[in-house]
Design an enzyme around this catalytic site. Structure first.
Site: not given
Ligand code: F6R
Length: 612
Positions: A2, A27, A74, A100-101, A486, A490, A493, A509, A607
């Site tokens: 959060c 966040r 969150w 937060n936590g 990746e 992208k 998500e 396969h 994030k």
């Molecule tokens: C995808 C994305 C997440 C982060 C993952 C790890 O676009 O952003 O998959 O890569 O949550 O986050 P970090 O790199 O901050 O440990």
């Protein structure tokens, strides 16, 4: 996960809190709320959903105040409903807490408090905290700092808190225990937040709390203490961030802005670390000497960057390298010892799974190399505490990334992997000629700028054409297999379209059963050792009516093979992930943007993922 912000000073607090929460909304964004103190009363406003709902609800309905706390949530415990939104208050409605936590022992605490006559209005773990402080205030004769210290010593888990009380209208208490919390220093005003991003509008002078510390803020002072109440002295650090980094600067979304920042990110990293055509990383002397194997731990996009890293470390430096999901590694670590270098890759430096995995590695005697975009993060502190013999940190230096989907930080991670692999290659294989690869790297920014300038309209149009498809399979081989993963991440998500990444040779396969005309196959096919193989894998898809999209140099063969071409220049095979990723980011972006989705804050995501 959060976002938290707190303020005490002379300004009207509501715009300060809302401004801060806007930068923190990445966040978490299930619900939001603020608490302020005015006219001897605590004023609480909370709303379900995005921050704009809270803004509408506030709309001039709070009396003027110069102290307050805010939160964007969150959800972990309790649905995203208004009654679960923070701040939470005690029985008298006199003090308010944002958290937060996760409070792991909240069930036991809740039963205890109920026995003492407290009642609860939410399903959250957080709500026990104001009630604990309420009890502690009785024992500490109304001293808020001492009551908070008494209460936090009873909490188990990872948490950051900010507390205000109407009986202490000029005082704000911030707490950190394994979740980020920074204090921003102003003149006759002070701030705190779960992320310094929220404070750059107001100050560049920051004090980062360490785990097990509490800060007492008034308009004129900031004092730090341990949970045991011992005073702590720390100098402030000055951030070299500016406001423009947290503004969209004319782009429709932060994600699009951050995609465009990638050439600059590569240029800056090379300028920092190339000295007369030699890689020089800011690592302690001999840090990379005596390493037999490398173990990388990471999550999500960082894990994909790590897969490219494995390829480079094995190819260039010839060091056996394993890549693990941090969340899996922790509970089944492979055999490791002092000759194993463990690389922790996390853009936020706050991902709990990665931090827990690194803790396991340290206990096994390994050296740690952290790669992060936020050196002031928990990862930064963790490594600092290890000392230069055991730990070192590389700063990705990509600038703040606000879009929830990682883009420029993936590129920044990749660049660091090239530079680490080349540094190790210089140590272990002096005969390896680095010049061609270094030249290829330095040419990349201009090549990417060309793609961004020349092809934006084309990719927008093509994204529109494939928007109706139900299913996307991304394929690649070798060093471009992680790019396929990746690309798929992208797309799913931010657009919510089912997408998967596969090694191109594996499609036959199993996944080939999915193919029909409602499915797109996106192939990353770069000239090099697997080029022809990838092209023949795409033919298998074509024969099953899938729409074929190719990220590949424009050739007659490519024109013939693919229904849609997202052309990229032919580059040194080893640097190709840095060029092939960008069209995939743009494809995902434009598909999601065409659908009118909230690209920067996709549903259910946050994030930085500070819970396991
Ligand atoms: C995808 C994305 C997440 C982060 C993952 C790890 O676009 O952003 O998959 O890569 O949550 O986050 P970090 O790199 O901050 O440990």
């Amino acid at each position: 996960m959060c976002g938290i912000v707190g303020y005490v000073g002379f300004q009207n607090v509501v715009p300060v809190l809302i401004g801060g929460l806007k930068t923190l909304e990445y966040r978490g964004y299930d619900s939001a709320g603020i608490a302020t103190i005015a006219e001897d009363h605590l004023h609480l406003i909370r709303a379900k959903g995005k921050l704009r709902n809270l803004e509408e609800k506030i709309n001039g309905h709070t009396p003027g105040s110069t102290i307050g706390i805010g939160h964007t949530r969150w959800a972990t415990h309790g649905k995203p409903e208004e009654h679960n939104a923070h701040p939470h208050t005690d029985s008298r409605g006199g003090l308010a807490v944002v958290q937060n936590g996760i409070i792991e022992n909240y069930v036991v605490l809740r039963y205890d408090l109920k026995d003492k006559g407290h009642s609860f209005n939410s399903q959250t773990d957080t709500e026990v905290i104001p009630h604990l402080i309420e009890e502690a205030l009785l024992l500490e004769r109304g001293n808020l700092l001492h009551a908070v210290l008494r209460a936090v010593r009873q909490l188990e888990g990872a948490f950051a808190l900010v507390i205000i009380s109407k009986e202490h209208p000029g005082e704000l208490i911030a707490v950190r225990q394994q979740a980020p919390m920074v204090v921003g220093l102003g003149t006759k005003e002070n701030f705190c937040s779960s992320d310094a991003i929220a404070l750059v509008q107001h100050t560049q002078r920051i004090l980062t709390l360490k785990d097990g510390e509490v800060a007492r803020l008034t308009a004129d002072s900031v004092n730090l203490y341990t949970f045991a109440g011992k005073p702590v002295h720390r100098y402030a650090q000055v951030l070299n961030w500016n406001r423009s980094q947290v503004e969209k600067q004319g782009f429709r979304h932060f994600m699009l802005k951050e995609i465009h920042e990638q050439p600059g990110v590569i240029r800056a990293a090379l300028a920092r670390h190339l000295v007369e055509d030699r890689v020089e990383l800011p690592l302690p002397p001999k840090f990379l000497v005596g390493i037999d194997r490398i173990q990388i731990v990471a999550c999500g996009t960082s894990w994909h960057a790590a897969l490219v890293g494995k390829f480079l470390l094995e190819e260039l430096a010839q060091i056996p390298t394993e890549v693990s999901y941090a969340s899996e590694f922790r509970y089944a670590p492979p055999p490791m010892d002092a000759s194993t270098l463990v690389l922790g890759v996390t853009q936020s430096g706050e991902t709990q799974d990665t931090l827990s995995a690194l803790d396991v590695a340290v206990k096994k005697g390994c050296k740690l190399l952290g790669i992060t975009n936020r050196p002031e993060s928990r990862l930064g502190h963790f490594i600092e505490e290890l000392g230069p013999k055991r730990g070192a940190l590389l700063d990705m230096g990509a600038g703040i990334e606000i879009g929830v989907a990682a883009t420029k930080t993936f590129t920044a991670q990749l660049i660091l992997f090239y530079l680490v692999a080349l540094t190790l290659a210089a140590l272990r294989r002096p005969e390896y000629e680095q010049a061609a690869l270094l030249t290829a790297l330095t040419q990349l920014p201009a090549q990417l700028e060309l793609i961004l300038d020349a092809q934006l309209a084309w990719i927008t149009e093509k994204a529109h054409e494939v928007n109706h498809l139900h299913n996307f399979i991304f394929i690649g081989r070798g060093i471009n297999y992680p790019v396929a993963l990746e690309g798929a991440l992208k797309l799913k998500e931010i657009s919510y379209i089912p997408a998967m990444g596969y090694p191109a040779g594996e499609m036959k396969h199993g996944p080939i059963a999915l193919l029909d005309s409602s499915c797109a196959v996106v192939a990353v096919a770069m000239p090099g050792r697997v080029y022809e193989k990838v092209l023949s894998n795409t033919q298998e898809a074509k024969a099953r009516d899938a729409v074929l999209i190719g990220v590949t140099p424009r050739t007659a063969l490519a024109e013939d093979t693919f229904d849609i071409l997202l052309p990229v220049p032919e580059v040194h095979e080893l640097v190709s992930p840095l060029i092939t990723t960008v069209p995939l980011q743009l494809l995902a972006y434009f598909i999601a943007a065409h659908r009118g989705l909230d690209v920067d804050q996709p549903r259910n995501l946050a994030k930085s993922v500070t819970v396991e």
